[in-house]
Design a protein around this motif. Structure first.
Motif, PDB file in Angstrom:
ATOM      1  N   PRO A  76       0.804  -1.199   0.039  1.00 31.02           N
ATOM      2  CA  PRO A  76       0.031   0.032   0.309  1.00 31.02           C
ATOM      3  C   PRO A  76       0.829   1.225   0.027  1.00 31.02           C
ATOM      4  O   PRO A  76       2.064   1.427   0.710  1.00 31.02           O
ATOM      5  N   PHE A  77       0.242   2.261  -0.684  1.00 30.45           N
ATOM      6  CA  PHE A  77       1.091   3.641  -0.844  1.00 30.45           C
ATOM      7  C   PHE A  77       1.295   4.414   0.664  1.00 30.45           C
ATOM      8  O   PHE A  77       0.373   4.004   1.442  1.00 30.45           O
ATOM      9  N   ILE A 135      -8.529   5.632   0.157  1.00 29.34           N
ATOM     10  CA  ILE A 135      -8.458   6.578  -0.817  1.00 29.34           C
ATOM     11  C   ILE A 135      -9.441   7.296  -1.182  1.00 29.34           C
ATOM     12  O   ILE A 135      -9.516   8.694  -1.096  1.00 29.34           O
ATOM     13  N   LEU A 136     -10.659   6.784  -0.958  1.00 27.84           N
ATOM     14  CA  LEU A 136     -12.039   7.532  -1.159  1.00 27.84           C
ATOM     15  C   LEU A 136     -12.444   8.683  -0.196  1.00 27.84           C
ATOM     16  O   LEU A 136     -12.756   9.596  -0.404  1.00 27.84           O
ATOM     17  N   GLY A 185     -10.967   0.289   0.233  1.00 24.68           N
ATOM     18  CA  GLY A 185     -10.753   0.471   1.634  1.00 24.68           C
ATOM     19  C   GLY A 185      -9.861  -0.832   2.418  1.00 24.68           C
ATOM     20  O   GLY A 185      -9.057  -0.776   3.309  1.00 24.68           O
ATOM     21  N   ARG A 186      -9.841  -1.972   1.698  1.00 24.70           N
ATOM     22  CA  ARG A 186      -9.018  -3.171   1.850  1.00 24.70           C
ATOM     23  C   ARG A 186      -7.498  -2.839   1.872  1.00 24.70           C
ATOM     24  O   ARG A 186      -6.667  -3.238   2.499  1.00 24.70           O
ATOM     25  N   MET A 187      -7.272  -1.843   1.069  1.00 27.94           N
ATOM     26  CA  MET A 187      -5.720  -1.272   0.651  1.00 27.94           C
ATOM     27  C   MET A 187      -5.922   0.062   0.933  1.00 27.94           C
ATOM     28  O   MET A 187      -5.686   0.891  -0.018  1.00 27.94           O
ATOM     29  N   PRO A 188      -5.702   0.693   2.179  1.00 29.93           N
ATOM     30  CA  PRO A 188      -5.818   2.108   2.364  1.00 29.93           C
ATOM     31  C   PRO A 188      -4.481   2.460   2.006  1.00 29.93           C
ATOM     32  O   PRO A 188      -3.467   2.030   1.863  1.00 29.93           O
ATOM     33  N   TYR A 199       0.803  -6.157   5.301  1.00 32.91           N
ATOM     34  CA  TYR A 199      -0.085  -6.247   6.432  1.00 32.91           C
ATOM     35  C   TYR A 199       0.599  -5.847   7.650  1.00 32.91           C
ATOM     36  O   TYR A 199       1.902  -6.177   7.843  1.00 32.91           O
ATOM     37  N   HIS A 200       0.023  -5.439   8.846  1.00 39.09           N
ATOM     38  CA  HIS A 200       0.557  -5.324  10.056  1.00 39.09           C
ATOM     39  C   HIS A 200       0.138  -5.999  11.054  1.00 39.09           C
ATOM     40  O   HIS A 200       0.183  -5.910  12.525  1.00 39.09           O
TER      41      HIS A 200
END
Ligand code: UDP
Length: 391
Positions: free
Chosen positions: A96-97, A130-131, A174-177, A187-188
């Motif tokens: 993820p960014f 992102i949204l 949202g799975r990849m914010p 993943y954290h």
């Protein structure tokens, strides 16, 4: 002969079968249409002896100690911290960014300014869909959000779903914010690993119980019939008095009576290369280039040592009835159809629905396991109360 019939041998079906066999000591038949157990987690050695994830990359991760310990009964683990990256304007950036991705793409002064603003507004360590980020009123952050949206999400989402991010339920992107951190891991979660001897081995150990029988290469409709008027289930032409646990497509179960639910499928283009490695990390995404979404090199996941390597390109497209349905499409009109099926299912007391196809919701493996365990707990309580009332 059987107390339970389980349709589908993926994580959901396997967990429920294992619990019923070992905790309730009841007899279970698993019916699986493929020629193997493990559902989409199935891994196999190809003809070159390379271990590949047949249905796409699978990285196990969970924050939940209970799920971790439950699965640890069936496998040893190889520690693995997943990292992914994407080509953006020809530059490979962490996905993820995150703050490191910003630094890769923008001049130093601007990267510092954007990072400072993100930390100030959202807090270091936060995760912003992102949204959500696009709603920001700060002009510079708005430019950043539009940049990420256009360069990372828009075309990738279009390739994967045939839709724009805002045409899907917000939980998809949202799975990849965006991660406001310098931690490059995908993943954290506290527990993150790959089954040391592969997923297939894990499933074999899970289902290795004399109370469990498995029927492969069988479409459940060949042996199970459901009378939708009486709600009665028959197995091999005889009334079946036990429970049917169904992990397949809910629309198919009910003969598409409210219409067909759409899914996305994936074609995997596997290439074996006569060299040890192709890329430096397991997954590289191509949001804007080519027609595939990402390239995975399984050796980074499995840790296998081999003179060759296998890479897999993923091509997404609409799913026909003959294809493997990977992704339910979370749009309002589809969820409305699903809700009708869900309501109808309440009229079938002997049928238990669970899993991503039956729930028409895309789950990570750990969530599928958690939901199956909780379905089992419900069933356990029900059996206990039936026992105490002598029924
Ligand atoms: N996504 C994207 N660009 C990427 C990676 C993901 O636009 O480089 C979007 C895409 O819509 C995808 C969603 O984020 O469906 C969730 O990503 P994830 O990696 O969780 O997808 P999965 O691995 O489940 O296919």
């Amino acid at each position: 002969m059987f107390d339970y019939i389980v349709v589908g041998a993926g994580f959901t079906g396997a967990v429920l079968a294992e619990r019923i066999a070992t905790q309730l000591k009841k007899r279970v038949l698993i019916i699986e249409q493929r020629n193997h157990i493990g559902g989409n987690c199935y891994d196999q050695y190809n003809e070159d002896g390379l271990l590949v994830h047949k249905y796409g990359p699978r990285v196990f991760h969970t924050p939940d100690k209970q799920i971790w310990e439950y699965l640890s009964q069936f496998t040893e683990w190889k520690s693995y911290q997943h990292k992914a990256a994407a080509y953006v304007d020809g530059v490979l950036v962490p996905i993820p960014f995150n703050l490191n991705s910003i630094e890769c793409l923008f001049p130093k002064y601007l990267a510092e300014e954007l990072s400072r603003k993100l930390i100030e507004l959202f807090g270091y360590g936060s995760k912003i869909p992102i949204l959500e980020l696009r709603k920001t009123e700060d002009a510079e952050l708005k430019l950043l959000a539009d940049f990420i949206y256009n360069k990372v999400y828009l075309n990738y989402t279009y390739k994967q779903w045939g839709l724009k991010p805002e045409e899907l339920d917000e939980y998809v992107t949202g799975r990849m914010p965006i991660y406001i951190t310098r931690d490059d891991r995908h993943y954290h979660d506290k527990y993150q690993a790959i089954p040391r001897f592969g997923y297939n081995q894990l499933f074999k150990r899970m289902l290795n119980n004399s109370n469990i029988k498995i029927m492969l290469n069988t479409d459940y409709r060949e042996v199970v019939t459901i009378n939708h008027h009486t709600k009665q289930v028959k197995f091999m032409g005889h009334a079946f008095e036990g429970k049917l646990i169904f992990t397949g497509k809910i629309d198919e179960l009910f003969d598409y009576c409210y219409g067909e639910l759409p899914y996305r499928t994936v074609d995997f283009n596997v290439k074996v290369l006569q060299k040890e490695h192709y890329q430096d990390i397991a997954c590289i995404n191509y949001p804007n280039d080519y027609d595939f979404t990402r390239v995975t090199e399984a050796k980074h996941l499995t840790g296998q040592v081999h003179p060759y390597t296998a890479i897999v390109e993923e091509y997404h497209r609409p799913c026909t009835r003959k294809d493997v349905p990977y992704y339910p499409i979370p749009q309002q009109q589809n969820l409305a159809i699903y809700a009708q099926y869900q309501q109808l299912a309440l009229e079938y007391p002997s049928i238990i629905l669970s899993g991503h196809l039956a729930d028409y919701h895309y789950y990570d493996m750990n969530v599928a396991v958690a939901m199956a365990l909780s379905k089992f707990d419900q069933e356990l309580q029900l059996q206990k109360s039936l026992l105490s009332t002598g029924r």
